[in-house]
Design an enzyme around this catalytic site. Structure first.
Site, PDB file in Angstrom:
ATOM      1  N   ASP A  30       0.846  -1.194   0.000  1.00  0.00           N
ATOM      2  CA  ASP A  30       0.000   0.000   0.000  1.00  0.00           C
ATOM      3  C   ASP A  30       0.883   1.247   0.000  1.00  0.00           C
ATOM      4  O   ASP A  30       1.883   1.317   0.707  1.00  0.00           O
ATOM      5  CB  ASP A  30      -0.921  -0.011   1.233  1.00  0.00           C
ATOM      6  CG  ASP A  30      -2.078   0.957   1.092  1.00  0.00           C
ATOM      7  OD1 ASP A  30      -3.217   0.504   0.920  1.00  0.00           O
ATOM      8  OD2 ASP A  30      -1.832   2.199   1.143  1.00  0.00           O
ATOM      9  N   ILE A  31       0.483   2.229  -0.763  1.00  0.00           N
ATOM     10  CA  ILE A  31       1.268   3.461  -0.904  1.00  0.00           C
ATOM     11  C   ILE A  31       1.238   4.300   0.381  1.00  0.00           C
ATOM     12  O   ILE A  31       2.156   5.082   0.630  1.00  0.00           O
ATOM     13  CB  ILE A  31       0.768   4.277  -2.130  1.00  0.00           C
ATOM     14  CG1 ILE A  31       1.862   5.180  -2.677  1.00  0.00           C
ATOM     15  CG2 ILE A  31      -0.500   5.045  -1.819  1.00  0.00           C
ATOM     16  CD1 ILE A  31       1.558   5.751  -4.055  1.00  0.00           C
ATOM     17  N   ASN A  87     -12.920  -3.509   2.362  1.00  0.00           N
ATOM     18  CA  ASN A  87     -13.958  -2.492   2.353  1.00  0.00           C
ATOM     19  C   ASN A  87     -14.888  -2.733   1.175  1.00  0.00           C
ATOM     20  O   ASN A  87     -14.453  -3.164   0.098  1.00  0.00           O
ATOM     21  CB  ASN A  87     -13.332  -1.098   2.242  1.00  0.00           C
ATOM     22  CG  ASN A  87     -12.619  -0.699   3.524  1.00  0.00           C
ATOM     23  OD1 ASN A  87     -13.125  -0.930   4.619  1.00  0.00           O
ATOM     24  ND2 ASN A  87     -11.439  -0.116   3.400  1.00  0.00           N
ATOM     25  N   GLU A  95     -12.261   3.236  -1.496  1.00  0.00           N
ATOM     26  CA  GLU A  95     -11.843   4.329  -2.392  1.00  0.00           C
ATOM     27  C   GLU A  95     -11.562   3.847  -3.801  1.00  0.00           C
ATOM     28  O   GLU A  95     -11.747   4.596  -4.764  1.00  0.00           O
ATOM     29  CB  GLU A  95     -10.567   4.980  -1.837  1.00  0.00           C
ATOM     30  CG  GLU A  95     -10.829   5.911  -0.667  1.00  0.00           C
ATOM     31  CD  GLU A  95      -9.566   6.513  -0.097  1.00  0.00           C
ATOM     32  OE1 GLU A  95      -8.462   6.126  -0.532  1.00  0.00           O
ATOM     33  OE2 GLU A  95      -9.694   7.371   0.784  1.00  0.00           O
ATOM     34  N   VAL A  96     -11.049   2.631  -3.895  1.00  0.00           N
ATOM     35  CA  VAL A  96     -10.689   2.107  -5.212  1.00  0.00           C
ATOM     36  C   VAL A  96     -11.673   0.994  -5.551  1.00  0.00           C
ATOM     37  O   VAL A  96     -11.783  -0.003  -4.814  1.00  0.00           O
ATOM     38  CB  VAL A  96      -9.242   1.572  -5.223  1.00  0.00           C
ATOM     39  CG1 VAL A  96      -8.895   1.038  -6.605  1.00  0.00           C
ATOM     40  CG2 VAL A  96      -8.259   2.673  -4.813  1.00  0.00           C
ATOM     41  N   HIS A 100     -10.088  -5.472  -3.286  1.00  0.00           N
ATOM     42  CA  HIS A 100      -8.751  -5.612  -2.718  1.00  0.00           C
ATOM     43  C   HIS A 100      -8.833  -5.999  -1.253  1.00  0.00           C
ATOM     44  O   HIS A 100      -9.677  -5.506  -0.508  1.00  0.00           O
ATOM     45  CB  HIS A 100      -7.920  -4.333  -2.893  1.00  0.00           C
ATOM     46  CG  HIS A 100      -8.610  -3.080  -2.448  1.00  0.00           C
ATOM     47  ND1 HIS A 100      -9.583  -2.462  -3.210  1.00  0.00           N
ATOM     48  CD2 HIS A 100      -8.474  -2.334  -1.323  1.00  0.00           C
ATOM     49  CE1 HIS A 100     -10.000  -1.392  -2.569  1.00  0.00           C
ATOM     50  NE2 HIS A 100      -9.364  -1.285  -1.425  1.00  0.00           N
ATOM     51  N   HIS A 102      -6.906  -5.885   2.185  1.00  0.00           N
ATOM     52  CA  HIS A 102      -5.804  -5.288   2.947  1.00  0.00           C
ATOM     53  C   HIS A 102      -5.253  -6.364   3.884  1.00  0.00           C
ATOM     54  O   HIS A 102      -6.014  -6.986   4.640  1.00  0.00           O
ATOM     55  CB  HIS A 102      -6.307  -4.138   3.824  1.00  0.00           C
ATOM     56  CG  HIS A 102      -6.865  -2.963   3.079  1.00  0.00           C
ATOM     57  ND1 HIS A 102      -6.150  -1.811   2.855  1.00  0.00           N
ATOM     58  CD2 HIS A 102      -8.079  -2.745   2.520  1.00  0.00           C
ATOM     59  CE1 HIS A 102      -6.892  -0.934   2.197  1.00  0.00           C
ATOM     60  NE2 HIS A 102      -8.078  -1.482   1.986  1.00  0.00           N
TER      61      HIS A 102
HETATM   62  P1  5GP Z   1      -9.772   1.316   0.207  1.00  0.00           P
HETATM   63  O1  5GP Z   1      -9.967   2.540   1.045  1.00  0.00           O
HETATM   64  O2  5GP Z   1     -10.384   1.448  -1.184  1.00  0.00           O
HETATM   65  O3  5GP Z   1     -10.170   0.048   0.899  1.00  0.00           O
HETATM   66  O4  5GP Z   1      -8.205   1.166   0.010  1.00  0.00           O
HETATM   67  C1  5GP Z   1      -7.493   1.685  -1.066  1.00  0.00           C
HETATM   68  C2  5GP Z   1      -6.042   1.601  -0.687  1.00  0.00           C
HETATM   69  O5  5GP Z   1      -5.265   1.811  -1.857  1.00  0.00           O
HETATM   70  C3  5GP Z   1      -5.602   2.668   0.331  1.00  0.00           C
HETATM   71  O6  5GP Z   1      -5.067   2.038   1.493  1.00  0.00           O
HETATM   72  C4  5GP Z   1      -4.564   3.489  -0.427  1.00  0.00           C
HETATM   73  O7  5GP Z   1      -3.496   3.916   0.390  1.00  0.00           O
HETATM   74  C5  5GP Z   1      -4.119   2.543  -1.515  1.00  0.00           C
HETATM   75  N1  5GP Z   1      -3.673   3.194  -2.721  1.00  0.00           N
HETATM   76  C6  5GP Z   1      -4.292   4.227  -3.369  1.00  0.00           C
HETATM   77  N2  5GP Z   1      -3.611   4.564  -4.473  1.00  0.00           N
HETATM   78  C7  5GP Z   1      -2.534   3.734  -4.524  1.00  0.00           C
HETATM   79  C8  5GP Z   1      -1.443   3.608  -5.461  1.00  0.00           C
HETATM   80  O8  5GP Z   1      -1.337   4.323  -6.464  1.00  0.00           O
HETATM   81  N3  5GP Z   1      -0.519   2.648  -5.203  1.00  0.00           N
HETATM   82  C9  5GP Z   1      -0.610   1.825  -4.108  1.00  0.00           C
HETATM   83  N4  5GP Z   1       0.360   0.943  -3.932  1.00  0.00           N
HETATM   84  N5  5GP Z   1      -1.619   1.925  -3.208  1.00  0.00           N
HETATM   85  C10 5GP Z   1      -2.570   2.867  -3.427  1.00  0.00           C
END
Ligand code: 5GP
Ligand code: ZN
Length: 115
Positions: A30-31, A87, A95-96, A100, A102
């Site tokens: 994760d970034i 999520n 968010e994405v 995915h 975690h």
């Molecule tokens: P969500 O909130 O959708 O469950 O998690 C999305 C995750 O993707 C977040 O923890 C965020 O830090 C990670 N993320 C967003 N953009 C990028 C990216 O460009 N590269 C990587 N490696 N992780 C990302």
């Protein structure tokens, strides 16, 4: 899918630090890590969320589930313990829109992971 961030990571159009890869899955760091170890494990196929899974995905999702402990071992957190979070949808903060998992560990995580 063209405009999906994680599909672009799968296609290596956007760089990521890869922790695991096979024909069906990608695991990458994760970034913005929320724990000392924070890896996202995703199906390479574009599936938006848990809500979009169908019976056809059974083998893929069984494989993903079985890969979690294998990846945790590779990350050095299998014995110390880890948390898996998925999520789904707006209220969860997803968010994405590409499914995915975690995988978080490397320290005592407390009751819940929140931003
Ligand atoms: P969500 O909130 O959708 O469950 O998690 C999305 C995750 O993707 C977040 O923890 C965020 O830090 C990670 N993320 C967003 N953009 C990028 C990216 O460009 N590269 C990587 N490696 N992780 C990302
Ligand atoms: Zn996607």
């Amino acid at each position: 899918m063209e405009n999906c961030l994680f599909c672009r990571i799968v296609n290596k159009e956007i760089p990521s630090r890869i922790a695991y890869e096979d024909d069906l899955l990608l695991g990458f760091y994760d970034i913005e890590p929320k724990a000392p170890v924070h890896v996202l494990l995703i199906p390479k196929a574009h599936i938006e969320s848990l809500n979009d899974l169908a019976v056809d995905h059974s083998i893929l999702m069984g494989h993903l589930t079985l890969t979690i402990a294998e990846l945790a071992e590779k990350l050095g957190i299998k014995e110390s313990g880890y948390r898996v979070i998925v999520n789904c949808g707006e209220d969860s903060g997803q968010e994405v829109a590409h499914l995915h998992y975690h995988i978080l560990g490397g320290e005592k995580l407390g009751d819940i992971i929140a931003r």
